[in-house]
Design an enzyme around this catalytic site. Structure first.
Site, PDB file in Angstrom:
ATOM      1  N   ARG A 128       0.834  -1.189   0.000  1.00 50.04           N
ATOM      2  CA  ARG A 128       0.000   0.000   0.000  1.00 50.04           C
ATOM      3  C   ARG A 128       0.875   1.248   0.000  1.00 50.04           C
ATOM      4  NH1 ARG A 128      -4.601  -2.591   1.515  1.00 50.04           N
ATOM      5  NH2 ARG A 128      -5.918  -0.776   1.663  1.00 50.04           N
ATOM      6  N   ASP A 295      -3.155   0.977  15.558  1.00 49.45           N
ATOM      7  CA  ASP A 295      -4.443   1.603  15.898  1.00 49.45           C
ATOM      8  C   ASP A 295      -5.421   0.557  16.404  1.00 49.45           C
ATOM      9  OD1 ASP A 295      -3.353   3.948  14.874  1.00 49.45           O
ATOM     10  OD2 ASP A 295      -4.335   3.740  12.931  1.00 49.45           O
TER      11      ASP A 295
END
Length: 343
Positions: A128, A295
């Site tokens: 990504r 996260d």
């Protein structure tokens, strides 16, 4: 009895994710497995993604990711709310719809003069390349936290959390939330978030840490903190002991430092005590995207913390959430988490 509420405050970004061709990366000078802030030459990328590729919209931004994951872990056992700044455009609508779908109560400040922050997520062969345009997220004003809706969310919250990225936008708001938690004996958690936050926004970090009951970081952020502060013991445990020993406004509970290290053990420091929790290994073939693992760990951890679960269960939940999310594209997850016995 009303369900407990976890509150996040941060920089909301709409992730615009798509599988793209190598040629698109070359066109915009992007690299695999990299993350950058958008320059002017990157701005047409967002429209091109929408027009030419099959895009998925995901409510993103570090803190918002953690809050979304926390709500997913909680299901109907608790509430989750989020505060941040967005524009008044199609992307702000997408962001609100995406967050609402995940069950997160949003209290956005709308700025009609600046576009909603976005992050282009360009996927090539599972790698990504991220291009973040902070936009309206950078325009958050302290006055918004004083609004009736935000005050109600803050007053109803039992746990408040923010990633250090927000310290670049409104350290005044961060300190205000931290002080509220200390004065009302609520839990306030802070994430160092990124090496550049530790290195270039150290003054803001030092202003907020006294209010923090929990401080999260990964091994890279811990190493940067050790270097910037010239610590003698530069191990994650050494950094944790240093941060735990810093002044704390609410002396009613000790500060706890949590350092994640990918597949290596999670290091937890309470005062001078150090505990290592092994990280369950995941077959590499099942890993789709490690972006958002940190996260997600925080989201799982805080969900259990909101429910007054013991530290060991909070860690286990964090590791499970991270392990689950990295098996999906972006910070996404199945409809429901597995039973606790499978964590």
């Amino acid at each position: 009895m009303a369900k407990k509420l976890i509150l996040g405050c941060g920089n909301p970004l709409l992730d615009i994710s798509a599988e793209v061709d190598e040629s698109l990366l070359e066109k915009y000078g992007l690299q695999h497995a990299n993350a950058i802030l958008a320059e002017e030459k990157h701005l047409p990328l967002y429209e091109e993604l929408v027009e030419k590729y099959n895009v998925t919209y995901i409510a993103g931004g570090a803190t918002q990711n953690s809050i979304r994951v926390a709500k997913w872990m909680l299901q109907d056992k608790g509430r989750a709310a989020y505060i941040g700044a967005v524009g008044q455009d199609q992307y702000s609508k997408q962001l609100e719809e995406s967050a609402a779908k995940d069950g997160v109560e949003t209290h956005y400040m709308h700025n009609a003069e600046v576009p909603t922050g976005t992050c282009a997520v360009c996927v090539v062969k599972k790698d990504r390349s991220l291009v973040a345009n902070l936009g309206a997220a950078n325009t958050f004003r302290f006055e918004h936290i004083e609004s009736e809706a935000c005050q109600q969310a803050l007053n109803e919250s039992s746990v408040a959390y923010m990633a250090g990225f927000f310290l670049t936008v409104s350290p005044q708001t961060a300190e205000y939330i931290g002080r509220h938690c200390a004065e009302h004996n609520k839990i306030f958690a802070l994430n160092l978030a990124a090496p550049f936050i530790v290195e270039f926004f150290g003054e803001a970090v030092s202003t907020v840490i006294p209010y923090a009951d929990y401080v999260f970081c990964n091994e890279d952020e811990a190493a940067t903190y050790a270097r910037v502060h010239n610590l003698e013991d530069q191990t994650p445990a050494g950094v944790g002991k240093h941060i735990c020993a810093l002044p704390k406004v609410n002396g009613g509970r000790p500060r706890i430092m949590v350092v994640t290290q990918g597949k290596e053990p999670t290091v937890v420091v309470i005062g001078t005590d150090v505990i290592e929790f092994p990280t369950p290994l995941l077959d590499k073939s099942l890993i789709v995207d490690t972006n958002g693992a940190g996260d997600s760990f925080v989201g799982g951890f805080l969900a259990e913390l909101l429910l007054d679960k013991p530290l060991e269960e909070c860690i286990k939940a964090g590791q499970y959430a991270a392990r689950t999310v990295i098996q999906h594209n972006g910070c996404t997850f199945p409809e429901k988490p597995a039973d606790e016995s499978e964590w």
